[in-house]
Write a protein that holds these residues in place. Structure first.
Motif, short mmCIF file in Angstrom:
data_model
loop_
_atom_site.label_atom_id
_atom_site.label_comp_id
_atom_site.label_asym_id
_atom_site.label_seq_id
_atom_site.Cartn_x
_atom_site.Cartn_y
_atom_site.Cartn_z
N GLY A 1 -29.65 27.20 -20.17
CA GLY A 1 -31.01 27.07 -20.69
C GLY A 1 -31.33 25.73 -21.31
O GLY A 1 -30.45 24.89 -21.53
N ILE B 1 -35.92 30.91 -21.02
CA ILE B 1 -34.71 30.13 -20.77
C ILE B 1 -34.99 28.65 -20.50
O ILE B 1 -34.11 27.81 -20.60
N SER B 2 -36.24 28.32 -20.19
CA SER B 2 -36.56 26.92 -19.95
C SER B 2 -36.40 26.08 -21.21
O SER B 2 -36.15 24.88 -21.14
N GLU C 1 -35.90 35.46 -18.44
CA GLU C 1 -35.78 34.24 -17.65
C GLU C 1 -36.99 33.93 -16.80
O GLU C 1 -37.39 32.78 -16.68
N ARG C 2 -37.56 34.98 -16.18
CA ARG C 2 -38.59 34.71 -15.17
C ARG C 2 -40.01 35.03 -15.62
O ARG C 2 -40.92 34.26 -15.39
N THR C 3 -40.19 36.18 -16.26
CA THR C 3 -41.56 36.55 -16.64
C THR C 3 -42.04 35.69 -17.79
O THR C 3 -43.16 35.20 -17.80
N PHE C 4 -41.18 35.53 -18.77
CA PHE C 4 -41.60 34.79 -19.97
C PHE C 4 -41.00 33.38 -20.02
O PHE C 4 -41.33 32.61 -20.91
N SER C 5 -40.13 33.05 -19.10
CA SER C 5 -39.55 31.70 -18.98
C SER C 5 -38.88 31.20 -20.26
O SER C 5 -38.85 30.00 -20.51
N LYS D 1 -33.35 40.94 -19.18
CA LYS D 1 -32.81 39.59 -19.00
C LYS D 1 -33.61 38.86 -17.92
O LYS D 1 -33.93 37.67 -18.04
N TYR D 2 -33.96 39.63 -16.89
CA TYR D 2 -34.79 39.08 -15.82
C TYR D 2 -36.14 38.62 -16.40
O TYR D 2 -36.62 37.53 -16.10
N GLU D 3 -36.72 39.43 -17.27
CA GLU D 3 -38.02 39.07 -17.86
C GLU D 3 -37.88 37.87 -18.79
O GLU D 3 -38.75 37.00 -18.84
#
Lengths: 152, 219
Positions: free
Chosen positions: B158, B144-145, B138-142, B134-136
């Motif tokens: 999101g 959720i943007s 949102e943050r690694t692959f973005s 979930k972290y990845e």
């Protein structure tokens, strides 16, 4: 000037840390924090030099509209359709006062490897597998056109 | 004797049923808004020439009777897409239960390529694995943007330029999600989504995470 006071700098640092901890669309304390290096970012070396002069073409503008404008907005004002859903607002590409403090290389890296790679928000993905280096160089030029500014 | 054989073969050929996806899909004029083959320009609705790879039949049947908004900013090919004025303007027509059933059947026959069935039945993620991916996401692959998903508290979060993933676990086949992440160009030359290169293992985990996103987990 008020902006250079130590309290302001402190607040700025706190903000940066807060941004670094939270994700893109929520402030969550429950997330774990594994190392930031990722597979997709570590493999390709950064192209430091640009041999030919980079020219913004119609294609560059189209590329910006197709990919970047989703968050940065049609006119680059940071007001794209995703903007209000992100905890960290997308950069306003018309705001010279901030963008002139950044170098072209920093822009290039941010686009190619994503926001986190230059210590900015993780909301922006890495575009290095989607866009060629030359397209990214053109986009950097286009952002300079939007802000009507150069790196100081 | 030879002529008789030819006649027999001809008759046998006539008995082979024609591909059935011509019927109700054609009658309902789905192709006015959806591409049913990769030829030609993309249309306002999502491509359906790989519907059988992409969707879960149960979801399709439900959706066709009670359409819901998946892209609240409209389709990416829409000229007004970036203006943010398209919310709910492209509602899909609702069909009767019978028609929805038949069209679902026809759509599920639209297969572009053979995807490994086993990806649809992977072991569920452990709590730790889920938190990490979930972290990845949102943050690694973005992701959720641009895509709505559910946070750990079951709240919708999101961006809206990409299709909502809130109910992706019921809507999409895991093996298609995996295939799309691996090679989006197989399906579309004109996606607004970045192309990702990630380890097979990461891609499988990400796929599994997306498969956990379901309406019933929304709070």
């Amino acid at each position: 000037m008020k902006k250079s006071s130590p309290i302001f700098i402190l607040k700025y640092c706190v903000f940066l840390i807060a941004v670094g901890i939270t994700g893109c669309s929520e402030k969550s304390a429950e997330e774990p924090r594994p190392p930031m290096k990722t597979e997709s970012l570590s493999s390709t070396p950064i192209e430091k030099t640009t041999p030919k002069p980079v020219v913004v073409t119609e294609k560059t503008r189209e590329t910006y509209q197709w990919y970047c404008a989703q968050c940065h907005g049609i006119k680059g004002k940071g007001d794209g359709i995703n903007a209000k859903f992100l905890t960290v607002p997308p950069r306003n590409h018309t705001k010279a006062s901030y963008l002139e403090t950044r170098t072209d290389e920093q822009f290039f890296e941010a686009i190619k490897f994503g926001g986190l790679s230059v210590g900015r928000a993780p909301c922006m993905p890495a575009w290095g597998n989607t866009l060629s280096d030359s397209t990214i160089h053109e986009l950097v030029r286009y952002i300079r056109e939007l802000c009507q500014c150069e790196a100081l | 004797m030879k002529i008789f054989n030819y006649l027999l073969m001809g008759g046998w050929l006539l008995c082979i049923p024609m591909p059935s996806h011509a019927s109700l899909i054609q009658e309902k004029k789905c192709s006015e808004c959806h591409r049913l083959s990769k030829d030609g320009n993309e249309k306002i609705g999502p491509d359906l020439f790989y519907a059988g790879n992409k969707f879960q039949a149960s979801w399709l049947k439900q959706y066709l009777q009670n359409p819901v908004t998946i892209r609240s900013a409209g389709g990416t090919g829409d000229p007004d897409f970036l203006k943010g004025t398209q919310a709910d303007s492209q509602r899909h027509p609702a069909l009767s239960k019978k028609d929805a059933g038949q069209i679902t059947q026809e759509l599920m026959e639209l297969i572009l390529l053979d995807l490994p069935e086993k990806i649809n039945h992977l072991e569920p993620l452990t709590k730790g694995q889920k938190a990490k991916i979930k972290y990845e996401f949102e943050r690694t692959f973005s992701c959720i943007s641009c895509h709505q998903s559910l946070n750990l508290a079951g709240k919708v979060r999101g961006g809206i330029s990409g299709p909502s993933l809130v109910n992706a676990g019921n809507r999409l086949q895991a093996r298609w999600v995996e295939s799309w992440l691996k090679s989006p160009k197989t399906y579309s030359n004109k996606s607004r989504m970045p192309i990702y290169k990630m380890a097979d293992e990461t891609r499988l985990r990400l796929t599994q995470f997306i498969s956990t996103l379901k309406n019933e987990n929304k709070r």
